[in-house]
Design a protein around this motif. Structure first.
Motif, PDB file in Angstrom:
ATOM      1  N   UNK A   1     -24.236 -47.432  21.693  1.00 43.49           N
ATOM      2  CA  UNK A   1     -22.797 -47.396  22.202  1.00 43.49           C
ATOM      3  C   UNK A   1     -22.835 -45.397  22.493  1.00 43.49           C
ATOM      4  N   UNK A   2     -23.376 -45.147  21.158  1.00 42.42           N
ATOM      5  CA  UNK A   2     -23.253 -43.563  20.921  1.00 42.42           C
ATOM      6  C   UNK A   2     -23.838 -43.053  22.207  1.00 42.42           C
ATOM      7  N   UNK A   3     -25.532 -42.979  22.469  1.00 42.23           N
ATOM      8  CA  UNK A   3     -25.983 -42.199  23.699  1.00 42.23           C
ATOM      9  C   UNK A   3     -25.155 -42.758  24.464  1.00 42.23           C
ATOM     10  N   UNK A   4     -24.990 -43.905  25.023  1.00 41.00           N
ATOM     11  CA  UNK A   4     -24.395 -44.406  26.613  1.00 41.00           C
ATOM     12  C   UNK A   4     -23.108 -43.019  26.712  1.00 41.00           C
ATOM     13  N   UNK A   5     -22.274 -43.599  25.544  1.00 36.68           N
ATOM     14  CA  UNK A   5     -21.025 -42.384  26.445  1.00 36.68           C
ATOM     15  C   UNK A   5     -20.874 -41.427  26.279  1.00 36.68           C
ATOM     16  N   UNK A   6     -21.783 -40.341  25.170  1.00 34.58           N
ATOM     17  CA  UNK A   6     -22.260 -39.066  25.277  1.00 34.58           C
ATOM     18  C   UNK A   6     -23.035 -38.879  26.704  1.00 34.58           C
ATOM     19  N   UNK A   7     -23.778 -39.864  26.957  1.00 35.64           N
ATOM     20  CA  UNK A   7     -24.229 -39.520  28.469  1.00 35.64           C
ATOM     21  C   UNK A   7     -23.234 -39.096  29.391  1.00 35.64           C
ATOM     22  N   UNK A   8     -22.328 -39.787  29.660  1.00 38.28           N
ATOM     23  CA  UNK A   8     -21.363 -40.384  30.303  1.00 38.28           C
ATOM     24  C   UNK A   8     -20.346 -38.772  30.276  1.00 38.28           C
TER      25      UNK A   8
ATOM     26  N   UNK B   1     -15.090 -42.970  14.576  1.00 40.07           N
ATOM     27  CA  UNK B   1     -15.245 -44.755  15.529  1.00 40.07           C
ATOM     28  C   UNK B   1     -16.444 -45.005  15.683  1.00 40.07           C
ATOM     29  N   UNK B   2     -16.685 -43.934  16.858  1.00 40.56           N
ATOM     30  CA  UNK B   2     -17.896 -44.456  17.473  1.00 40.56           C
ATOM     31  C   UNK B   2     -18.986 -44.333  16.481  1.00 40.56           C
TER      32      UNK B   2
ATOM     33  N   UNK C   1     -24.370 -34.080  22.347  1.00 41.40           N
ATOM     34  CA  UNK C   1     -25.332 -34.249  23.203  1.00 41.40           C
ATOM     35  C   UNK C   1     -26.847 -35.192  23.867  1.00 41.40           C
ATOM     36  N   UNK C   2     -26.587 -36.090  24.120  1.00 42.29           N
ATOM     37  CA  UNK C   2     -27.935 -37.532  24.284  1.00 42.29           C
ATOM     38  C   UNK C   2     -29.259 -36.806  24.037  1.00 42.29           C
TER      39      UNK C   2
END
Length: 239
Positions: free
Chosen positions: A39-46, A87-88, A182-183
């Motif tokens: 979740x965390x890395x995916x959101x930041x990369x997006x 929250x993340x 950043x991721x």
């Protein structure tokens, strides 16, 4: 190697549909990125990739941006982005997958149905949409649907919507990256992501004249809906 191939494919698909329809990168890519990277890395990369795509897209239409109209959107988003980040970083991964998948699924259904929401009009509506978009963008990587619903209820034309949506995307993703960071990708992965964004832009522009816009948007929303439901299912499985 398999993860890098999947990462490249996700960004390529998301970039293609963004340039094809003017929307959809986050809706299509976020559920898949969350499942692949967490979740965390995916959101930041997006956030990073969507921000770059919006910057490039805005280059040709910045004169059509309404700065005064965008102030309440961006100001409200700046206030709620930290809440999404909090929250993340606090919820366990299964719950994050549930929340993110749920937000994507609900957002897609609302956009597909084109709900008329009288409250999403005027300055108060802009503040509400901006606040919701800022929270959703930093928490789930999907901040566009509230803006789309506002534009729908305000009666904006496509010509008005696209450049202002791009401007909003630049600002809200910049806030989200500043808040989330950043991721942690390797140098090779960054090269692959950059190449996928460039190739996706070329593919999307090439297909734009061949595929009717309405059909393409339906496809994008169906892909996003599938991804959102999958994320919810994985979250439920992990509880």
């Amino acid at each position: 190697m398999i993860a890098d191939v999947l990462l490249t494919g996700i960004v390529l698909l998301g970039s293609s549909v963004q340039w094809l329809t003017g929307m959809g990168f986050a809706l299509v890519a976020v559920p898949a990125l969350v499942l692949l990277l967490g979740p965390a890395e995916g959101v930041v990369l997006a956030n990073c990739t969507a921000g770059v795509i919006c910057c490039v897209g805005l280059a040709g239409g910045w004169r059509l941006v309404r700065p005064r109209a965008m102030v309440p959107f961006c100001g409200a988003a700046a206030c709620t982005v930290p809440a999404g980040t909090w929250m993340t970083h606090r919820l366990p991964e299964p719950w994050l997958l549930l929340v993110m998948g749920g937000l994507v699924t609900v957002a897609v259904l609302l956009v597909m149905r084109g709900f008329a929401v009288p409250a999403l009009r005027g300055t108060r509506g802009a503040v509400a949409a901006g606040a919701a978009g800022g929270f959703m963008n930093s928490a789930a990587g999907v901040g566009g649907p509230p803006f789309s619903l506002y534009a729908l209820n305000a009666g904006w034309t496509v010509r008005e919507f696209v450049p202002n949506a791009m401007f909003y995307g630049v600002i809200v993703n910049a806030f989200s990256v500043a808040s989330n960071g950043v991721p942690g990708l390797s140098g090779t992965q960054w090269v692959l992501v950059s190449a996928a964004m460039g190739a996706g832009g070329l593919i999307g522009r090439g297909l734009a004249s061949r595929i009717p816009e309405k059909r393409a948007r339906v496809l994008v929303l169906l892909l996003a809906l599938t991804g959102g439901i999958t994320a919810v299912g994985k979250g439920l499985w992990g509880l």
